[in-house]
Enzyme design. Structure first.
Site, PDB file in Angstrom:
ATOM      1  NE  ARG A  54       0.954  -1.790  -7.504  1.00 48.85           N
ATOM      2  CZ  ARG A  54       0.847  -2.202  -8.519  1.00 48.85           C
ATOM      3  NH1 ARG A  54       0.747  -3.616  -8.125  1.00 48.85           N
ATOM      4  NH2 ARG A  54       1.055  -2.256 -10.140  1.00 48.85           N
ATOM      5  NE  ARG A  69      -2.892  -7.327  -4.954  1.00 48.28           N
ATOM      6  CZ  ARG A  69      -2.369  -7.643  -6.273  1.00 48.28           C
ATOM      7  NH1 ARG A  69      -2.676  -8.562  -6.684  1.00 48.28           N
ATOM      8  NH2 ARG A  69      -1.405  -6.783  -6.637  1.00 48.28           N
ATOM      9  NE  ARG A  79      -8.891  -5.572  -5.367  1.00 42.81           N
ATOM     10  CZ  ARG A  79      -9.341  -6.649  -5.588  1.00 42.81           C
ATOM     11  NH1 ARG A  79     -10.288  -7.106  -5.259  1.00 42.81           N
ATOM     12  NH2 ARG A  79      -9.257  -6.821  -7.086  1.00 42.81           N
ATOM     13  CG  ASP A 120      -3.819   0.231 -12.308  1.00 43.11           C
ATOM     14  OD1 ASP A 120      -2.998  -0.213 -11.606  1.00 43.11           O
ATOM     15  OD2 ASP A 120      -3.034   0.402 -13.801  1.00 43.11           O
ATOM     16  CE1 TYR A 127       0.441  -4.812 -17.893  1.00 44.02           C
ATOM     17  CE2 TYR A 127       1.708  -3.154 -18.453  1.00 44.02           C
ATOM     18  CZ  TYR A 127       1.399  -3.999 -17.129  1.00 44.02           C
ATOM     19  OH  TYR A 127       2.238  -4.406 -16.522  1.00 44.02           O
TER      20      TYR A 127
HETATM   21  O1  CP3 Z   1       1.893   2.583  -5.464  1.00 41.87           O
HETATM   22  C1  CP3 Z   1       0.563   2.999  -5.513  1.00 41.87           C
HETATM   23  O2  CP3 Z   1       0.329   2.742  -4.124  1.00 41.87           O
HETATM   24  C2  CP3 Z   1      -0.501   3.977  -6.227  1.00 41.87           C
HETATM   25  C3  CP3 Z   1      -0.828   3.089  -6.481  1.00 41.87           C
HETATM   26  C4  CP3 Z   1      -0.642   1.789  -7.934  1.00 41.87           C
HETATM   27  C5  CP3 Z   1      -1.451   1.436  -8.437  1.00 41.87           C
HETATM   28  N1  CP3 Z   1      -1.138   0.783  -9.332  1.00 41.87           N
HETATM   29  C6  CP3 Z   1      -2.151   0.323  -7.698  1.00 41.87           C
HETATM   30  C7  CP3 Z   1      -2.654  -0.851  -8.125  1.00 41.87           C
HETATM   31  C8  CP3 Z   1       0.524   2.581  -8.878  1.00 41.87           C
HETATM   32  C9  CP3 Z   1       0.910   3.684  -8.595  1.00 41.87           C
HETATM   33  C10 CP3 Z   1       0.117   1.608 -10.114  1.00 41.87           C
HETATM   34  C11 CP3 Z   1       1.216   1.533 -10.865  1.00 41.87           C
HETATM   35  C12 CP3 Z   1       1.411   0.941 -12.441  1.00 41.87           C
HETATM   36  N2  CP3 Z   1      -0.067  -0.432 -12.430  1.00 41.87           N
HETATM   37  C13 CP3 Z   1       2.386   0.174 -12.438  1.00 41.87           C
HETATM   38  C14 CP3 Z   1       3.363   0.990 -12.807  1.00 41.87           C
HETATM   39  C15 CP3 Z   1       3.741   0.236 -11.293  1.00 41.87           C
HETATM   40  C16 CP3 Z   1       5.131  -0.610 -11.265  1.00 41.87           C
HETATM   41  O3  CP3 Z   1       4.916  -1.504 -11.230  1.00 41.87           O
HETATM   42  O4  CP3 Z   1       6.275  -0.467 -11.828  1.00 41.87           O
HETATM   43  C17 CP3 Z   1       1.715  -1.112 -13.715  1.00 41.87           C
HETATM   44  C18 CP3 Z   1       2.837  -1.992 -14.008  1.00 41.87           C
HETATM   45  C19 CP3 Z   1       0.752  -1.620 -13.406  1.00 41.87           C
HETATM   46  C20 CP3 Z   1      -0.512  -1.404 -13.998  1.00 41.87           C
HETATM   47  C21 CP3 Z   1      -0.932  -3.019 -13.051  1.00 41.87           C
HETATM   48  N3  CP3 Z   1      -1.886  -3.037 -12.567  1.00 41.87           N
HETATM   49  C22 CP3 Z   1      -1.099  -4.211 -12.562  1.00 41.87           C
HETATM   50  C23 CP3 Z   1      -0.489  -4.785 -13.970  1.00 41.87           C
HETATM   51  C24 CP3 Z   1      -1.829  -4.971 -11.711  1.00 41.87           C
HETATM   52  C25 CP3 Z   1      -1.749  -6.212 -11.599  1.00 41.87           C
HETATM   53  C26 CP3 Z   1      -1.068  -6.488 -10.530  1.00 41.87           C
HETATM   54  C27 CP3 Z   1      -1.189  -7.412  -9.707  1.00 41.87           C
HETATM   55  O5  CP3 Z   1       0.045  -8.225  -8.663  1.00 41.87           O
HETATM   56  O6  CP3 Z   1      -2.289  -7.977  -9.679  1.00 41.87           O
HETATM   57  C28 CP3 Z   1      -2.522  -3.657 -11.179  1.00 41.87           C
HETATM   58  C29 CP3 Z   1      -3.410  -3.572 -10.591  1.00 41.87           C
HETATM   59  C30 CP3 Z   1      -3.580  -3.299  -8.875  1.00 41.87           C
HETATM   60  N4  CP3 Z   1      -2.914  -1.686  -9.261  1.00 41.87           N
HETATM   61  C31 CP3 Z   1      -3.342  -3.113  -8.016  1.00 41.87           C
HETATM   62  C32 CP3 Z   1      -3.102  -2.294  -7.020  1.00 41.87           C
HETATM   63  C33 CP3 Z   1      -3.360  -1.993  -5.486  1.00 41.87           C
HETATM   64  C34 CP3 Z   1      -3.351  -4.256  -7.523  1.00 41.87           C
HETATM   65  C35 CP3 Z   1      -5.282  -4.197  -7.469  1.00 41.87           C
HETATM   66  C36 CP3 Z   1      -5.949  -5.216  -6.176  1.00 41.87           C
HETATM   67  O7  CP3 Z   1      -6.025  -6.500  -7.060  1.00 41.87           O
HETATM   68  O8  CP3 Z   1      -6.269  -5.250  -5.540  1.00 41.87           O
END
Ligand code: CP3
Length: 354
Positions: free
Chosen positions: A27, A31, A40, A77, A154
């Site tokens: 990540r 954010r 964003r 994602d 999911y």
């Molecule tokens: O790592 C990186 O910088 C690359 C980008 C990346 C994102 N999601 C961006 C993202 C990667 C590799 C993921 C993978 C991901 N997405 C996982 C597996 C990784 C882990 O944490 O084990 C999972 C379970 C997801 C599903 C997902 N996507 C969720 C549950 C959420 C919401 C979480 C939250 O905290 O709000 C997302 C959204 C998401 N994916 C964000 C980002 C930067 C936040 C989106 C935003 O509001 O800008």
């Protein structure tokens, strides 16, 4: 394509000698960075950001402008695959991802199909090739996907879950339905990662974020078996260079031996297993990526540096370690603390590679 200037991440994944331990953060584009929040906002929504190749590339490169990171990770994602299956993905603020059409019955499962990589997921491949062009050989680019089990949580629950009650009831009462879902997902992940590799991804990581909620038996049957199928189906070389595969099961520390048996090149490790123990168990077969508790970044820069020193010492001499957090960086972290972590790895690790 520009020559790769820094390949220590790829070399460490293959246990080849390096000058110091490579480092990146799960990540890392997210954010906690004010510049991410600004881009964003400009994109409108998170999925609009993923679908815009120029902006997706911009946020991918933002952490590299701040910190001496050794890898970039595709900005996208894991939920792009179920979204492409037509399940109606929405990201609700404060609620996380929501699927309007969850998969609950055998009839629902039978409607699932492997998405078309060019039409349904072409925007991801466009982002990969744009990022490669913009990186211009600075560091390697990591592609990724969710594991079938994690994606299924999911899709069946309809969003995030604390209890996994719906998917676990399906697993116990209708295992054939769940296996059908996992099979379609495994085929989708193979096609998706191979398309990312062809578009320019130089290593790939499978995120099995929720494998750790399973019993050892169920982990083998419903998560690991499908990751094994994925490793077998991946293109392991492109452009004359090996494309390493990293498997990450959060909470998977007790199953490292079985994970190494899949033939993956590297295993991601969370912070609940000591890395010296992990290395002793599997280190002659796979590289290890991890494993600092992301919460350490709430502590002072001095304490962060001390923790980095401890983990480097625990891993010990030689290649095969990619420094990372044990899970994604939290959104409230001060970017200067992330910087203290990354600089500590670059400054303290060369002594282990003489
Ligand atoms: O790592 C990186 O910088 C690359 C980008 C990346 C994102 N999601 C961006 C993202 C990667 C590799 C993921 C993978 C991901 N997405 C996982 C597996 C990784 C882990 O944490 O084990 C999972 C379970 C997801 C599903 C997902 N996507 C969720 C549950 C959420 C919401 C979480 C939250 O905290 O709000 C997302 C959204 C998401 N994916 C964000 C980002 C930067 C936040 C989106 C935003 O509001 O800008």
């Amino acid at each position: 394509m520009a020559e790769l200037q820094n390949d220590r991440f790829l070399r460490a994944l293959l246990k080849e000698p390096v000058d110091r331990t490579p480092v990146w953060m799960m990540r890392q584009a997210g954010r906690y960075l004010p510049e991410y929040r600004a881009t964003r906002k400009q994109a409108g929504s998170f999925m609009d950001l993923c679908r815009n190749k120029e902006l997706a590339s911009e946020v991918t490169l933002q952490p590299l402008e701040r910190f001496p990171l050794d890898a970039a990770i595709l900005f996208s994602d894991i939920l792009t695959i179920p979204d492409a299956m037509g399940l109606g993905l929405r990201f609700e603020t404060g609620e996380g991802p929501v699927f309007d059409k969850p998969v609950r019955t055998l009839a629902d499962a039978k409607k699932l199909y492997v998405p078309d990589m060019a039409s349904d997921l072409g925007y991801v491949m466009d982002a990969v090739s744009t990022i490669r062009k913009d990186l211009n050989g600075r560091v390697p680019l990591i592609g990724f996907s969710g594991s079938p089990w994690t994606l299924a949580t999911y899709m069946v629950e309809g969003g995030s879950s604390k209890t996994y009650s719906i998917i676990k009831a399906m697993m116990f009462d209708q295992p054939a339905t769940l296996h059908h879902i996992l099979d379609v997902l495994a085929d989708s992940v193979i096609a998706y990662l191979n398309a990312q590799i062809e578009a320019g991804a130089q290593a790939v990581q499978v995120f099995d974020t929720w494998g750790g909620v399973l019993t050892p038996r169920d982990y083998n049957e419903f998560s690991l078996r499908y990751m094994h199928k994925i490793v077998d189906g991946l293109k392991r070389e492109n452009d004359g260079r090996k494309v390493p595969v990293i498997l990450f099961t959060k909470g998977g520390g007790q199953w490292l031996e079985a994970m190494a048996d899949t033939g993956a090149d590297a295993l991601g490790l969370d912070w609940t297993t000591n890395i010296d123990n992990a290395r002793a168990r599997v280190g002659d077969r796979v590289a290890l990526q991890g494993n600092m508790d992301p919460s350490i970044l709430y502590a002072s820069p001095e304490r962060i540096r001390q923790e980095v020193a401890t983990i480097l010492k625990q891993y010990g001499n030689g290649s095969g370690h990619v420094f990372n957090l044990g899970h994604g960086i939290h959104p409230e972290i001060n970017p200067e603390h992330a910087g203290a972590f990354i600089h500590a790895v670059t400054e303290l690790s060369a002594q282990y590679h003489k």
